[in-house]
Design a protein around this motif. Sequence first.
Motif, PDB file in Angstrom:
ATOM      1  N   THR A   1      -6.143  -9.645   4.655  1.00  0.00           N
ATOM      2  CA  THR A   1      -6.339  -8.283   4.159  1.00  0.00           C
ATOM      3  C   THR A   1      -6.263  -8.273   2.639  1.00  0.00           C
ATOM      4  OG1 THR A   1      -5.216  -7.467   6.143  1.00  0.00           O
ATOM      5  CG2 THR A   1      -5.558  -5.890   4.372  1.00  0.00           C
ATOM      6  N   SER A   2      -7.145  -7.527   2.012  1.00  0.00           N
ATOM      7  CA  SER A   2      -7.106  -7.413   0.554  1.00  0.00           C
ATOM      8  C   SER A   2      -5.896  -6.593   0.141  1.00  0.00           C
ATOM      9  CB  SER A   2      -8.388  -6.775   0.030  1.00  0.00           C
ATOM     10  OG  SER A   2      -8.536  -5.459   0.528  1.00  0.00           O
ATOM     11  N   THR A   3      -5.408  -6.854  -1.066  1.00  0.00           N
ATOM     12  CA  THR A   3      -4.226  -6.154  -1.559  1.00  0.00           C
ATOM     13  C   THR A   3      -4.552  -4.773  -2.104  1.00  0.00           C
ATOM     14  OG1 THR A   3      -4.501  -7.247  -3.703  1.00  0.00           O
ATOM     15  CG2 THR A   3      -3.027  -8.298  -2.119  1.00  0.00           C
ATOM     16  N   GLY A   4      -5.839  -4.467  -2.281  1.00  0.00           N
ATOM     17  CA  GLY A   4      -6.229  -3.161  -2.795  1.00  0.00           C
ATOM     18  C   GLY A   4      -7.448  -2.636  -2.069  1.00  0.00           C
ATOM     19  N   THR A   5      -7.984  -1.547  -2.600  1.00  0.00           N
ATOM     20  CA  THR A   5      -9.198  -0.959  -2.025  1.00  0.00           C
ATOM     21  C   THR A   5     -10.266  -0.860  -3.116  1.00  0.00           C
ATOM     22  OG1 THR A   5      -8.418   1.285  -2.520  1.00  0.00           O
ATOM     23  CG2 THR A   5      -7.899   0.401  -0.337  1.00  0.00           C
TER      24      THR A   5
ATOM     25  N   THR B   1     -12.072   1.671   0.990  1.00  0.00           N
ATOM     26  CA  THR B   1     -11.524   0.687   1.922  1.00  0.00           C
ATOM     27  C   THR B   1     -11.388  -0.645   1.219  1.00  0.00           C
ATOM     28  OG1 THR B   1     -13.718   0.051   2.732  1.00  0.00           O
ATOM     29  CG2 THR B   1     -12.575   1.827   3.909  1.00  0.00           C
ATOM     30  N   GLY B   2     -10.564  -1.489   1.768  1.00  0.00           N
ATOM     31  CA  GLY B   2     -10.444  -2.850   1.281  1.00  0.00           C
ATOM     32  C   GLY B   2     -11.162  -3.788   2.229  1.00  0.00           C
TER      33      GLY B   2
ATOM     34  N   THR C   1     -10.280 -11.951  -4.542  1.00  0.00           N
ATOM     35  CA  THR C   1     -10.736 -10.971  -5.532  1.00  0.00           C
ATOM     36  C   THR C   1     -10.700 -11.533  -6.948  1.00  0.00           C
ATOM     37  OG1 THR C   1      -9.970  -9.161  -4.126  1.00  0.00           O
ATOM     38  CG2 THR C   1     -10.252  -8.662  -6.448  1.00  0.00           C
TER      39      THR C   1
ATOM     40  N   GLN D   1     -12.805  -5.385  -4.238  1.00  0.00           N
ATOM     41  CA  GLN D   1     -12.117  -6.237  -3.275  1.00  0.00           C
ATOM     42  C   GLN D   1     -13.129  -7.162  -2.600  1.00  0.00           C
ATOM     43  OE1 GLN D   1      -8.626  -6.001  -3.242  1.00  0.00           O
ATOM     44  NE2 GLN D   1      -9.249  -4.712  -4.977  1.00  0.00           N
TER      45      GLN D   1
ATOM     46  N   SER E   1      -9.865   3.958  -5.269  1.00  0.00           N
ATOM     47  CA  SER E   1      -8.726   4.265  -4.408  1.00  0.00           C
ATOM     48  C   SER E   1      -8.911   5.641  -3.789  1.00  0.00           C
ATOM     49  CB  SER E   1      -7.432   4.225  -5.220  1.00  0.00           C
ATOM     50  OG  SER E   1      -6.342   4.726  -4.481  1.00  0.00           O
TER      51      SER E   1
ATOM     52  N   SER F   1     -10.640  -6.404   5.336  1.00  0.00           N
ATOM     53  CA  SER F   1      -9.667  -6.694   6.389  1.00  0.00           C
ATOM     54  C   SER F   1     -10.357  -7.399   7.539  1.00  0.00           C
ATOM     55  CB  SER F   1      -9.013  -5.397   6.880  1.00  0.00           C
ATOM     56  OG  SER F   1      -8.055  -5.658   7.876  1.00  0.00           O
TER      57      SER F   1
ATOM     58  N   GLY G   1     -14.976  -4.617  -0.289  1.00  0.00           N
ATOM     59  CA  GLY G   1     -14.426  -3.296  -0.015  1.00  0.00           C
ATOM     60  C   GLY G   1     -15.408  -2.215  -0.434  1.00  0.00           C
TER      61      GLY G   1
END
Length: 520
Positions: free
Chosen positions: A196-200, A105-106, A146, A204, A259, A108, A238
């Motif tokens: 929201t983060s751009t990745g997981t 998860t990221g 991040t 993050q 991921s 959010s 994350g």
Amino acid sequence: MSQPLRISGLASGIDIDSMVQQLMQAARAPVDKLKQQKQLLQWEQEDYRDINKSLVSLRNSIFTAKLQSTYLAKKATSSNESALTVTATSAAEGIYQVDITQLATGVSVISSNLPEETASDGTTQSLAKQFNLPAGTTVTFELQGTEKDSNGQYITESFTFNADTQTIYDVISAINARNMGINASYDSTNNLFSLTSTGTGSSQHLKLVSDSISSVNGVAFLHDYLKLNLTTGSELFGKDAQVVIHDSSNTSVTYNMPSNSFSLLGLSFNLKAPAAGITISVTKDIDTVVNNIKNFVNAYNDVLDKINAKLSEKRYYDYPPLTDDQKKAMSADDIKLWEEKARSGLLKNDFVLDDIAANMRSTMASIVSGLTTKYNNLSAIGITTSSDYMSEGGKLYIDETKLRQAIETDMSGVMDLFTKTADATDQKGLAQRLYDVVNNAIQTISSRAGSDAVSNLADQSYIGQRLKEIDANISDWEDRLNQLEDRYYSQFTAMEQAINQMNAQSLWLSQQLGIGQSSR
């Protein structure tokens, strides 16, 4: 060069232009012949280059057939595709037991419903009007995303907004412009603000460092007005995906992945939900291997058919290329039909193409020496020519049942038949050999007909040089013809001038005779 004086039949009454045109038409016969030779060479060049394009396409197919990965295709199935889908890349055949204990998860954070950002007239309200803030209010806050500095510390980004003039969309644009690994967005339909983060994954990060409103003490903008579940000092991370793989010796290994889509042990995983006891089965992908070989054979047959068609194409010697004058007297459809016959058969029995086809056929019919398997030639795996070899020019046919059986029995042997590398030609795999044959064929045709990628001026091919010679000859002839045409006009002009002079003398004599008679 100055044009000579041209007098067109004023004295003689002769259509001099027409006469010169007829004289020049006969004189232009050598030029027309050169232009016809040029056209034939250009058509021949186009046919060669068209064959070469097909050979380049075949070479690409052969390159795939040279790779061992083409024959090592695997397929993987998951017993629980609602939780996990998987594809095989280079995984060993077998059964794998997998547990998904956690999804990646990221970060959010989403607000609850906010006041409407749009005024009654459809314009976007300022922050002060949307959130009912006093005039002159300044909103400030600091965030960490991040991104880290060279010392490994999270970078703090500071934001300041004039609530009277700036809107919620200015806040979003400012945050997104910092490229801090955190995206801000606004759902205008439901009036929701989110970070929201751009990745997981565990890398993050989001932290609210400070948050204030200049006109209201003790109240935080992000927490109290944007209604995000963040207070000063709040820090969110994350989570990595966690996958446990059990081997046949009951050993379990836990893998943490950033991921939900990743490659591991020659498998491509796509995690969808936590689940236990998932079985992954990896087997040979016979269908893919068969299709790869079929695609290779089809590409070979297509090129061989094209070459054979050119070698046997009928030549119509009674249909030379049309001259410019002939085209003027014909319709577009008639010209098209004529030229179809005129350019037919230009490569009939061509020694270059004949040699290429022969080399391709002999390569595919040969035996690979030194293999430890019975599958040392194409016929052993169900790929043969038809009984009517001559009429079909060596076209290959596949017995798919026999091919599948060979792949299932000895995949390694089939692979070596195509891919084996060696110094000695007779020990090379068939795809390795054919690649060399086709590559040489491409170079041979390029040296004869050039390439579309090379300009005419830089073309050093045989046909390219012949075309340059013909162009030079045509240019020389055009100069001679211009001189000849000028000479014809000079001669006719001299004749016109002489006739004109005789007419003038005749008129003078007539006048003199008339005067003598009247004086009597």
